[in-house]
Structure formats: structure tokens, C-alpha cells
Scaffold this active site. Structure first.
Site, PDB file in Angstrom:
ATOM      1  N   TYR A   6      66.621   4.960 -61.368  1.00 60.25           N
ATOM      2  CA  TYR A   6      65.235   4.924 -60.899  1.00 60.25           C
ATOM      3  C   TYR A   6      64.408   4.193 -61.949  1.00 60.25           C
ATOM      4  O   TYR A   6      64.419   4.593 -63.118  1.00 60.25           O
ATOM      5  CB  TYR A   6      64.665   6.339 -60.720  1.00 60.25           C
ATOM      6  CG  TYR A   6      65.610   7.375 -60.133  1.00 60.25           C
ATOM      7  CD1 TYR A   6      66.136   7.243 -58.849  1.00 60.25           C
ATOM      8  CD2 TYR A   6      65.956   8.511 -60.875  1.00 60.25           C
ATOM      9  CE1 TYR A   6      66.984   8.219 -58.319  1.00 60.25           C
ATOM     10  CE2 TYR A   6      66.792   9.493 -60.351  1.00 60.25           C
ATOM     11  CZ  TYR A   6      67.311   9.339 -59.079  1.00 60.25           C
ATOM     12  OH  TYR A   6      68.138  10.306 -58.566  1.00 60.25           O
ATOM     13  N   TRP A   8      61.552   8.236 -58.991  1.00 63.25           N
ATOM     14  CA  TRP A   8      62.573   8.678 -58.035  1.00 63.25           C
ATOM     15  C   TRP A   8      61.874   8.846 -56.704  1.00 63.25           C
ATOM     16  O   TRP A   8      60.883   9.559 -56.595  1.00 63.25           O
ATOM     17  CB  TRP A   8      63.303   9.935 -58.495  1.00 63.25           C
ATOM     18  CG  TRP A   8      62.482  11.078 -58.977  1.00 63.25           C
ATOM     19  CD1 TRP A   8      61.381  11.631 -58.379  1.00 63.25           C
ATOM     20  CD2 TRP A   8      62.709  11.839 -60.163  1.00 63.25           C
ATOM     21  NE1 TRP A   8      60.912  12.677 -59.104  1.00 63.25           N
ATOM     22  CE2 TRP A   8      61.707  12.841 -60.211  1.00 63.25           C
ATOM     23  CE3 TRP A   8      63.671  11.787 -61.183  1.00 63.25           C
ATOM     24  CZ2 TRP A   8      61.635  13.764 -61.249  1.00 63.25           C
ATOM     25  CZ3 TRP A   8      63.582  12.712 -62.205  1.00 63.25           C
ATOM     26  CH2 TRP A   8      62.580  13.679 -62.227  1.00 63.25           C
ATOM     27  N   ASP A  56      59.333  -5.899 -56.188  1.00 59.85           N
ATOM     28  CA  ASP A  56      60.504  -5.086 -55.827  1.00 59.85           C
ATOM     29  C   ASP A  56      61.613  -5.905 -55.170  1.00 59.85           C
ATOM     30  O   ASP A  56      61.471  -7.102 -54.925  1.00 59.85           O
ATOM     31  CB  ASP A  56      60.054  -3.941 -54.913  1.00 59.85           C
ATOM     32  CG  ASP A  56      60.690  -2.628 -55.315  1.00 59.85           C
ATOM     33  OD1 ASP A  56      61.919  -2.628 -55.553  1.00 59.85           O
ATOM     34  OD2 ASP A  56      59.979  -1.623 -55.400  1.00 59.85           O
TER      35      ASP A  56
HETATM   36  C1  LIG Z   1      68.198  -2.194 -59.847  1.00 56.09           C
HETATM   37  C2  LIG Z   1      67.962  -0.964 -59.036  1.00 56.09           C
HETATM   38  C3  LIG Z   1      66.751  -0.283 -59.149  1.00 56.09           C
HETATM   39  C4  LIG Z   1      66.511   0.869 -58.400  1.00 56.09           C
HETATM   40  N1  LIG Z   1      65.315   1.499 -58.528  1.00 56.09           N
HETATM   41  C5  LIG Z   1      65.084   2.643 -57.839  1.00 56.09           C
HETATM   42  C6  LIG Z   1      63.864   3.337 -57.999  1.00 56.09           C
HETATM   43  O1  LIG Z   1      62.974   2.935 -58.740  1.00 56.09           O
HETATM   44  N2  LIG Z   1      63.691   4.503 -57.302  1.00 56.09           N
HETATM   45  C7  LIG Z   1      64.661   4.994 -56.464  1.00 56.09           C
HETATM   46  O2  LIG Z   1      64.454   6.058 -55.873  1.00 56.09           O
HETATM   47  N3  LIG Z   1      65.831   4.327 -56.271  1.00 56.09           N
HETATM   48  C8  LIG Z   1      66.064   3.170 -56.947  1.00 56.09           C
HETATM   49  N4  LIG Z   1      67.241   2.505 -56.785  1.00 56.09           N
HETATM   50  C9  LIG Z   1      68.233   3.024 -55.825  1.00 56.09           C
HETATM   51  C10 LIG Z   1      68.944   4.243 -56.346  1.00 56.09           C
HETATM   52  O3  LIG Z   1      69.519   3.987 -57.600  1.00 56.09           O
HETATM   53  C11 LIG Z   1      70.036   4.659 -55.359  1.00 56.09           C
HETATM   54  O4  LIG Z   1      69.413   5.005 -54.138  1.00 56.09           O
HETATM   55  C12 LIG Z   1      70.908   5.809 -55.850  1.00 56.09           C
HETATM   56  O5  LIG Z   1      71.930   6.035 -54.920  1.00 56.09           O
HETATM   57  C13 LIG Z   1      70.129   7.092 -56.025  1.00 56.09           C
HETATM   58  O6  LIG Z   1      70.996   8.088 -56.501  1.00 56.09           O
HETATM   59  P1  LIG Z   1      70.818   9.614 -56.098  1.00 56.09           P
HETATM   60  O7  LIG Z   1      71.244   9.724 -54.664  1.00 56.09           O
HETATM   61  O8  LIG Z   1      71.725  10.339 -57.023  1.00 56.09           O
HETATM   62  O9  LIG Z   1      69.389   9.967 -56.267  1.00 56.09           O
HETATM   63  C14 LIG Z   1      67.497   1.344 -57.517  1.00 56.09           C
HETATM   64  C15 LIG Z   1      68.708   0.658 -57.410  1.00 56.09           C
HETATM   65  C16 LIG Z   1      68.939  -0.479 -58.152  1.00 56.09           C
HETATM   66  C17 LIG Z   1      70.235  -1.195 -58.003  1.00 56.09           C
END
Ligand SMILES: Cc1cc2nc3c(=O)[nH]c(=O)nc-3n(C[C@H](O)[C@H](O)[C@H](O)COP(=O)(O)O)c2cc1C
Ligand SMILES: [Mn+2]
Length: 482
Positions: free
Chosen positions: A172, A186, A283
Site C-alpha cells: 500500500y 490501504w 495512479d
Molecule cells: C505498485 C503497487 C502499488 C499499490 N498500491 C496500493 C495502495 O496504495 N493501496 C491498496 O489498497 N492497494 C495497492 N496495491 C494493490 C495491493 O498491493 C494488492 O491489492 C494486494 O493484493 C493487497 O493485499 P491484501 O489483500 O493482503 O491487502 C498496489 C499494488 C502495486 C503493484
């Protein structure tokens, strides 16, 4: 051999001509973005900025930003090899005889490496800073002109589920507000946000311990972005991917564990109820995400390796580095999706659809309404719930060929009949939905329609020349010298 750390990965990239060192000064304020964007758009290498302006810490970017670099990261000739390993595990049966048992050994080794190992120390503790530390010492990128500030873009954010005690790791982004405070972006559907809500509802501690690791071996870094079921720990998948247990070490100031090989670790807490404006941020939709309120992360301690390397990425108009990371997810998760939906032959998420806006699905259609069943299943499946537009085609359509999908799907639909609208949760980044996080989604049933679906007209076949004529014209073609 699993990479020990980020440095091992950098060496591998360099040996294979996939990394370029930039020995002169470049500004983390916008300039590194422009380098990284140009490199990814022109098929260029990963970049290691040795002298980012204003910091002594080098910046690694685009380390995952091509199909080949994803293969190097996951140590495979093709990410399909991982899909096969997963499919084999899922299909595991009681072995027959000695040969059967022998064949199972690699699978058992896979299973042995999934459990993380807690160790008492590690490289991430080489330097421990409890009093004098500042985020300003690190070359955090200000990515795009209208961004609200610098953002940490590739963190592994560790939190603990207060009900189960299990850790989660998600990527995040974190906006840097000052020397010791950042945002914690998040989104509401993600596990960090869920832990936060649960802790709030227990009425217990007002502070939620968080640790953020930046830069590790590539499989561990990659696991942070995987759309796993809640409480399936990313570090187990990292162990499976790299074929070696991830070594975890306890933080200095809390019980959270982080990968011992991390380059940089930020320890701290999120205060329940404290929110702060976050954004705007350029984004991965290619648009700016607007400002919104998110929790605040307070840093109480920084630990890092000697001469740490800062790993980061930029997102923006596609394709960017995250497209290649996502493409590997598409391949790796297909066998898991097929466990629930064996009728799914293949899926594709074109770069322009930014993962959540468009998913193309080929199915083996077996009964009336089958395409709609698949749409609803996808809308009910983890982060695939965000799919704004799902196009379902028959199995003879190659969904990796977007031109073929457009051609056949557009021919096959009677729009009023074949489009399904539903309401539900949408990606937080959707700027068009009527409300944040809630809006409509569309499924297009572009399969051949059946009498059982009320379609009684004949359905035409696709035009194809006969093989005999093709072979004859192969000869004549040469003679014609065209
Ligand atoms: C470069 C990058 C940046 C990301 N930034 C965010 C973010 O700011 N907030 C978010 O909720 N997910 C973001 N994501 C997506 C999450 O990392 C992804 O949905 C992940 O599966 C969340 O894990 P969790 O299910 O354990 O919460 C990003 C992904 C990438 C590749
Ligand atoms: Mn998770």
C-alpha cells in the site's frame, strides 16, 4: 537457488544485461519517473540510480518491468512453470508405488519451504536508529507533477489480525508527510484496512503496530501484491515461489515480524481514528487519484542494512512496471481460478484495462446461462470482484488475441439481450463510479447463443478456406512471385 536478498536479484539482472546503472545525479523529484517511464515504454532495462539528488541511498526501479525480468525474479523460464507447480499440487493424489512417491518429492519440498522461519537477527538490523532518523534521508520519489508529495510506492506493509494473531503483508503506497509520518493508503477492501476495522471494533489498544519493509528478495517483494484470500499469509506464498522459507525477524519496538533480508524497515504504529488527507497521486489508472482521508503511520524506529538500496516503482499511464507484475498474477492464478471454475479455459487482462476494468474470459460452455454464471462467480471471487467489465467468449476464441476477441465478441452480441449489469463493490481507484467504492459492473455474454437461451435462428460458422485450396495456392503463390 533462491535469491538471498535484493542484492542477489540485482546481480542476476546485471549479469543478464537487464539492469543499467546511472552513475550521475538524477532528481527523485519527477526526473526518476521520466527515466523509468521511458525505459518501460521502450523495452529498456531496470535502472539503478547511484546518485539520487539529496540522498546517499541508491534507487532501484523497474526491476520487475518486463516479462523476462519477471522470469528472472521468480527464477523460471516462464511463469507458466509456477502455474503448473500449483496445478500439480492441487491435483495431488495418494502416490502409487515407489515411482509415484519419487515423483511427489518435489511437491513435498515445495510444501516444506512455505513456512516462514523466525530468526533472531539479520541484515536488516545492521543499523538501528531509534532517536535520530528521518525519512528525508531516503530518496522517496515525488512521482508526478500534481502529486500531493513524495510517495513510498513499493512497500511491504505488515499488520496483524487482532482476532487470529496472523500477520498480513500488502503493498500500500505511503505518502511522506514529514520526517517521521506517512499516510497509509490501504483501500477499504484490503487486509490492512480489515485489521484496522477489527482492532477498532474490539475497543482494545488504540494503536495498531505496523512494520514496513522495503526491498527484499524478489519473490518476497512480489508476494505483497498478490490477491490472496484473507489470512493466507503472503510469506508462505513467497516461500513457495522461491523454494526456500522466508526468514523473519522481530521488530525492535513491536512484535511484528519482517523479512530479515530487508534493505530498510520502518517500525511504528497507526493511531485508531486518526485520519489525514492523502493524495492526489498519479495512479496506475493513468489518472490522478483524488485526495481522500486515510490513516496515518507514525514511525518510531528505522532499521536498515549497511549501504541500503531503496526499491521503488512508478505507476501511471499503462503499460508500467505493475502491468508485468499483474500479467504474471494472471498466469499464476489461473489454476486456482480453475479449481472453482473448471470451465474457464483462459483469461486475459489487457494493459489498457488496468486489471480491474476489463477481464476477458474464454469458457467451455455447457449449459444455458453459463457465461452469466461465470461472470457472477468472478464478481464473487476475492479482488476479481472489482472487474468492471467482463467479456465471456467461447473456448475457440484466443483471449490473448485482443483483436480476435473484439471481432468475435462484437459480432456475437445483441447488446440489450447479452449485457448484464450488476451493482456492487468497485475498486477504490474508480473515479467514474457514482459513489466511492460502490457502483455498477457490466458483463458481456459474447458466447454463441443456444436454443435453450431462446435463440432459435441458425448461428453461422466463421469463414475459413479449405486446406486443399490453401495448399494449392501455397504453390501457386510462389509461382506468382508476389
Ligand atoms: C505498485 C503497487 C502499488 C499499490 N498500491 C496500493 C495502495 O496504495 N493501496 C491498496 O489498497 N492497494 C495497492 N496495491 C494493490 C495491493 O498491493 C494488492 O491489492 C494486494 O493484493 C493487497 O493485499 P491484501 O489483500 O493482503 O491487502 C498496489 C499494488 C502495486 C503493484
Ligand atoms: Mn493478504
Amino acid at each position: 537457488m533462491a535469491y538471498d536478498d535484493l542484492r542477489g536479484f540485482i546481480r542476476a539482472l546485471e549479469t543478464q544485461g537487464e539492469l543499467k546503472r546511472i552513475p550521475f545525479e538524477v532528481d527523485p523529484h519527477l526526473e526518476i519517473t521520466e527515466f523509468a517511464d521511458r525505459s518501460v515504454k521502450t523495452g529498456g532495462p531496470a535502472l539503478l540510480f547511484e546518485k539520487p539528488k539529496g540522498s546517499a541511498v541508491p534507487v532501484l526501479i523497474n526491476a520487475f518491468a518486463s516479462e523476462h525480468r519477471m522470469q528472472i525474479a521468480l527464477e523460471v523460464g516462464s511463469v507458466e512453470e509456477i502455474a503448473t507447480r500449483i496445478a500439480d499440487l492441487l491435483a495431488m493424489q495418494k502416490p502409487e508405488g515407489f515411482l509415484g512417491k519419487l515423483k511427489m518429492l518435489p511437491m513435498l519440498a515445495d510444501l516444506a519451504s512455505i513456512f516462514p522461519k523466525t530468526v533472531s537477527g539479520g541484515p536488516c538490523k545492521e543499523v538501528i536508529l531509534k532517536d535520530k532518523f528521518s525519512l528525508r534521508d531516503f530518496p522517496v520519489l515525488h512521482c508526478w507533477p500534481e502529486d500531493g508529495g513524495p510517495f513510498i510506492t513499493l512497500p511491504m506493509v505488515f499488520s496483524r489480525n487482532p482476532d487470529t494473531g496472523k500477520q498480513n503483508c500488502g503493498c500500500y503506497r505511503m505518502q511522506v508527510y514529514d520526517e517521521r509520518t506517512t499516510g497509509m493508503h490501504w483501500q477499504t477492501h484490503k487486509q490492512g484496512a480489515e485489521h484496522y476495522r477489527r482492532q477498532q471494533s474490539t475497543g482494545g489498544a488504540r494503536r495498531m503496530d505496523i512494520a514496513v519493509a522495503i526491498g527484499s528478495d524478489p519473490a518476497t517483494m512480489y508476494s505483497a501484491i498478490l490477491p490472496l484470500p484473507p489470512d493466507l499469509y503472503e510469506m508462505m506464498i513467497a516461500g513457495f515461489l522461491r523454494g526456500k522459507s522466508v526468514e523473519m525477524v522481530k521488530c525492535e519496538t513491536s512484535d511484528i515480524e519482517v523479512p530479515a533480508n530487508s534493505e530498510i524497515v520502518l517500525e511504528g504504529y497507526v493511531e485508531l481514528g486518526e485520519l489525514r488527507r492523502e493524495g492526489p497521486f498519479g495512479d496506475h489508472t493513468g489518472f490522478y487519484s483524488l485526495e481522500d482521508d486515510y490513516p496515518v503511520f507514525h514511525i518510531t524506529c528505522i532499521t536498515h542494512r549497511k549501504n541500503p538500496i531503496y526499491a521503488t516503482t512508478i505507476v501511471g499511464p499503462p503499460p508500467m512496471e505493475d502491468f508485468y507484475m499483474g500479467k504474471a498474477i494472471e498466469r499464476i492464478f489461473l489454476p486456482l481460478m480453475r479449481l472453482q471454475m473448471p470451465e474457464v479455459r483462459d483469461i486475459a487482462m489487457p494493459a489498457e484495462g488496468i486489471f480491474h476494468n476489463l477481464i476477458l474470459v474464454a469458457i467451455r460452455k455447457s449449459y444455458p446461462g453459463h457465461a452469466r454464471k461465470v461472470m457472477h462467480a468472478i464478481w464473487g471471487l476475492g479482488q476479481a470482484m472489482f472487474s468492471k467489465c467482463i467479456v465471456v467468449v467461447d473456448e475457440d476464441v484466443d483471449v490473448q488475441n485482443f483483436s480476435e476477441v473484439a471481432w468475435k465478441a462484437l459480432n456475437n452480441i445483441d447488446p440489450e439481450r447479452d449485457i448484464q449489469f450488476v451493482m456492487g463493490p468497485v475498486d477504490s481507484l474508480d473515479h467514474a463510479s457514482r459513489l466511492p467504492n460502490y457502483g455498477s459492473k457490466m458483463g458481456i455474454d459474447a458466447t454463441k447463443k443456444w436454443p435453450g437461451e431462446g435463440f432459435t435462428r441458425p448461428w453461422p460458422g466463421v469463414i475459413r478456406m479449405s486446406d486443399t485450396v490453401r495448399q494449392r495456392v501455397d504453390e501457386l503463390w510462389k509461382r506468382a512471385g508476389i
